[in-house]
Design a protein around this motif. Structure first.
Motif, short mmCIF file in Angstrom:
data_model
loop_
_atom_site.label_atom_id
_atom_site.label_comp_id
_atom_site.label_asym_id
_atom_site.label_seq_id
_atom_site.Cartn_x
_atom_site.Cartn_y
_atom_site.Cartn_z
N MET A 191 0.83 -1.20 0.00
CA MET A 191 0.00 0.00 0.00
C MET A 191 0.87 1.26 0.00
N ALA A 192 1.87 1.26 0.89
CA ALA A 192 2.76 2.42 0.98
C ALA A 192 3.52 2.62 -0.32
N GLY A 193 3.94 1.48 -0.94
CA GLY A 193 4.67 1.58 -2.21
C GLY A 193 3.81 2.16 -3.31
N THR A 194 2.53 1.78 -3.32
CA THR A 194 1.61 2.31 -4.34
C THR A 194 1.42 3.80 -4.17
N ILE A 195 1.24 4.23 -2.93
CA ILE A 195 1.06 5.66 -2.65
C ILE A 195 2.30 6.44 -3.07
N THR A 196 3.47 5.87 -2.80
CA THR A 196 4.71 6.53 -3.17
C THR A 196 4.82 6.68 -4.68
N ARG A 197 4.47 5.62 -5.42
CA ARG A 197 4.54 5.67 -6.88
C ARG A 197 3.57 6.71 -7.45
N VAL A 198 2.36 6.74 -6.90
CA VAL A 198 1.36 7.71 -7.36
C VAL A 198 1.85 9.13 -7.08
N GLY A 199 2.43 9.33 -5.88
CA GLY A 199 2.94 10.65 -5.54
C GLY A 199 4.08 11.07 -6.46
N THR A 200 4.97 10.13 -6.79
CA THR A 200 6.08 10.43 -7.69
C THR A 200 5.57 10.77 -9.08
N CYS A 201 4.60 10.01 -9.54
CA CYS A 201 4.02 10.25 -10.86
C CYS A 201 3.38 11.64 -10.93
N ALA A 202 2.60 11.98 -9.91
CA ALA A 202 1.93 13.28 -9.88
C ALA A 202 2.95 14.42 -9.83
N ARG A 203 4.02 14.20 -9.07
CA ARG A 203 5.06 15.24 -8.96
C ARG A 203 5.75 15.48 -10.30
N ARG A 204 6.00 14.41 -11.03
CA ARG A 204 6.67 14.54 -12.33
C ARG A 204 5.76 15.22 -13.36
N LEU A 205 4.46 14.87 -13.32
CA LEU A 205 3.51 15.53 -14.21
C LEU A 205 3.45 17.03 -13.92
N ALA A 206 3.37 17.36 -12.64
CA ALA A 206 3.33 18.77 -12.25
C ALA A 206 4.61 19.50 -12.65
N GLN A 207 5.73 18.81 -12.52
CA GLN A 207 7.02 19.41 -12.86
C GLN A 207 7.08 19.81 -14.34
N VAL A 208 6.64 18.90 -15.20
CA VAL A 208 6.65 19.19 -16.64
C VAL A 208 5.65 20.30 -16.95
N GLY A 209 4.44 20.19 -16.42
CA GLY A 209 3.41 21.19 -16.70
C GLY A 209 3.78 22.57 -16.23
N ILE A 210 4.36 22.66 -15.04
CA ILE A 210 4.72 23.97 -14.48
C ILE A 210 5.88 24.60 -15.25
N LYS A 211 6.86 23.80 -15.61
CA LYS A 211 7.99 24.34 -16.38
C LYS A 211 7.54 24.83 -17.75
N ALA A 212 6.68 24.04 -18.39
CA ALA A 212 6.16 24.43 -19.71
C ALA A 212 5.36 25.73 -19.59
N ALA A 213 4.53 25.81 -18.55
CA ALA A 213 3.72 27.01 -18.34
C ALA A 213 4.61 28.22 -18.06
N GLY A 214 5.62 28.04 -17.23
CA GLY A 214 6.51 29.14 -16.88
C GLY A 214 7.25 29.70 -18.08
N VAL A 215 7.76 28.82 -18.93
CA VAL A 215 8.48 29.27 -20.13
C VAL A 215 7.52 29.95 -21.10
N THR A 216 6.32 29.39 -21.26
CA THR A 216 5.32 30.00 -22.14
C THR A 216 5.02 31.42 -21.71
N LEU A 217 4.75 31.60 -20.42
CA LEU A 217 4.40 32.92 -19.90
C LEU A 217 5.57 33.89 -19.97
N SER A 218 6.76 33.44 -19.61
CA SER A 218 7.92 34.33 -19.58
C SER A 218 8.30 34.81 -20.98
N TRP A 219 8.26 33.91 -21.96
CA TRP A 219 8.60 34.31 -23.32
C TRP A 219 7.55 35.28 -23.88
N SER A 220 6.28 34.98 -23.70
CA SER A 220 5.24 35.85 -24.20
C SER A 220 5.30 37.23 -23.56
#
Length: 312
Positions: free
Chosen positions: A1-30
């Motif tokens: 159970m703990a391993g599953t929660i950890t994997r889900v948390g890691t996955c969500a963190r990586r998705l957020a990392q890509v989305g936030i970086k993409a958003a930041g560059v989009t906004l800063s360049w514009s």
């Protein structure tokens, strides 16, 4: 159970990392281009002055998302000097395809039809007809550049899947590469065809990319990450696009479309990839005969979604 929660948390963190970086560059360049973007101003279908800086920002954000996905999907178990690491092929495919779309679109935007001749070339048929008459339009250049980027990306994705399967026959890999290239190129073009009204292309990119965030399994991680990047860019660029302060133009639409196309092309399920190829090509061919704007206007649900948030 703990391993599953950890994997889900890691996955969500990586998705957020890509989305936030993409958003930041989009906004800063514009935003950073705003004081010096007089040469990027165009008149839209309403007769309002809008800036292509939004499209440049979206293209920059899309390329950043692709680079970040490549960094996150490298196989950490591979030797440091191995070239290329299996996971890095996905990021490289997305980066090349997205950069090709953005660069080709920028040339087309800056040219503004100057090389089309007396009669502006419209659609795939128009540009190919111009080529047959000896005129090389920027649309023809786009076909060549985006097609090349998509083909290289398709080869890289096919090699990625082949390595994961422990090797495949050459014919199977070749077919995979071609079909993946078709997905990338068709969606890069399709998003550009949708960019006829404020927010339309970005809404479409968001609607298609959002379900891809739930792609299951470890093999689905590249698709999820690329979809997160597409969503980050689209949602960031959307407000100013809807307010008609900026527009995607070919620069942003081709780049974001290529990123979304790569996300679909690296999906682990062949049926999804086949559907994306057929859907992309089919809609492009339909657009040669049917007006998307007319179909949307005549369909109440689509019309309501299309106009949502748009400036009166």
């Amino acid at each position: 159970m703990a391993g599953t929660i950890t994997r889900v948390g890691t996955c969500a963190r990586r998705l957020a990392q890509v989305g936030i970086k993409a958003a930041g560059v989009t906004l800063s360049w514009s935003t950073s281009l705003a004081p010096i973007a007089q040469g990027l101003e165009r008149t839209n279908f309403h007769g309002r002055t809008v800036s292509l800086r939004g499209g440049v920002g979206a293209a920059a954000g899309a390329v950043m998302a692709a680079i970040e996905v490549g960094r996150l999907t490298r196989d950490a178990s591979a030797p440091a000097l191995s070239a290329p690491r299996r996971g890095a092929r996905v990021g490289l495919a997305a980066t090349l395809a997205t950069a090709a779309g953005g660069c080709a679109g920028l040339v087309d935007d800056l040219d503004a039809g100057a090389h089309d001749g007396d009669a502006p070339a419209k659609g795939l048929k128009g540009h190919l007809s111009a080529l047959a008459q000896g005129r090389v339009t920027t649309g023809v250049l786009k076909i060549a550049v985006i097609g090349s980027g998509a083909l290289i990306g398709g080869v890289l994705l096919a090699r990625h899947r082949s390595a994961g399967a422990g090797g495949r026959p050459l014919a199977a890999s070749a077919a995979d590469a071609v079909s993946s290239a078709v997905v990338i190129a068709s969606w890069a073009n399709l998003l550009n065809l949708l960019d006829l009204r404020p927010g339309r292309a970005l809404k479409a990119a968001s609607i298609v990319s959002a379900p891809l965030l739930a792609t299951p399994g470890a093999d689905g991680e590249p698709t999820r990450l690329l979809a997160a990047g597409t969503l980050g860019v689209s949602l960031t660029a959307l407000p100013e696009d809807l307010l008609e302060n900026t527009m995607l133009g070919d620069t942003g639409a081709n780049a974001v479309g290529a990123l979304l196309g790569t996300s679909l092309a690296c999906h682990p399920r062949p049926v999804v990839r086949a559907g994306a190829a057929l859907g992309g090509v089919g809609l492009i061919l339909i657009s040669e005969k049917v007006s998307f704007s007319r179909v949307i206007a005549d369909t109440p649900v689509l019309a309501a979604l299309d106009g949502l948030g748009r400036r009166p």
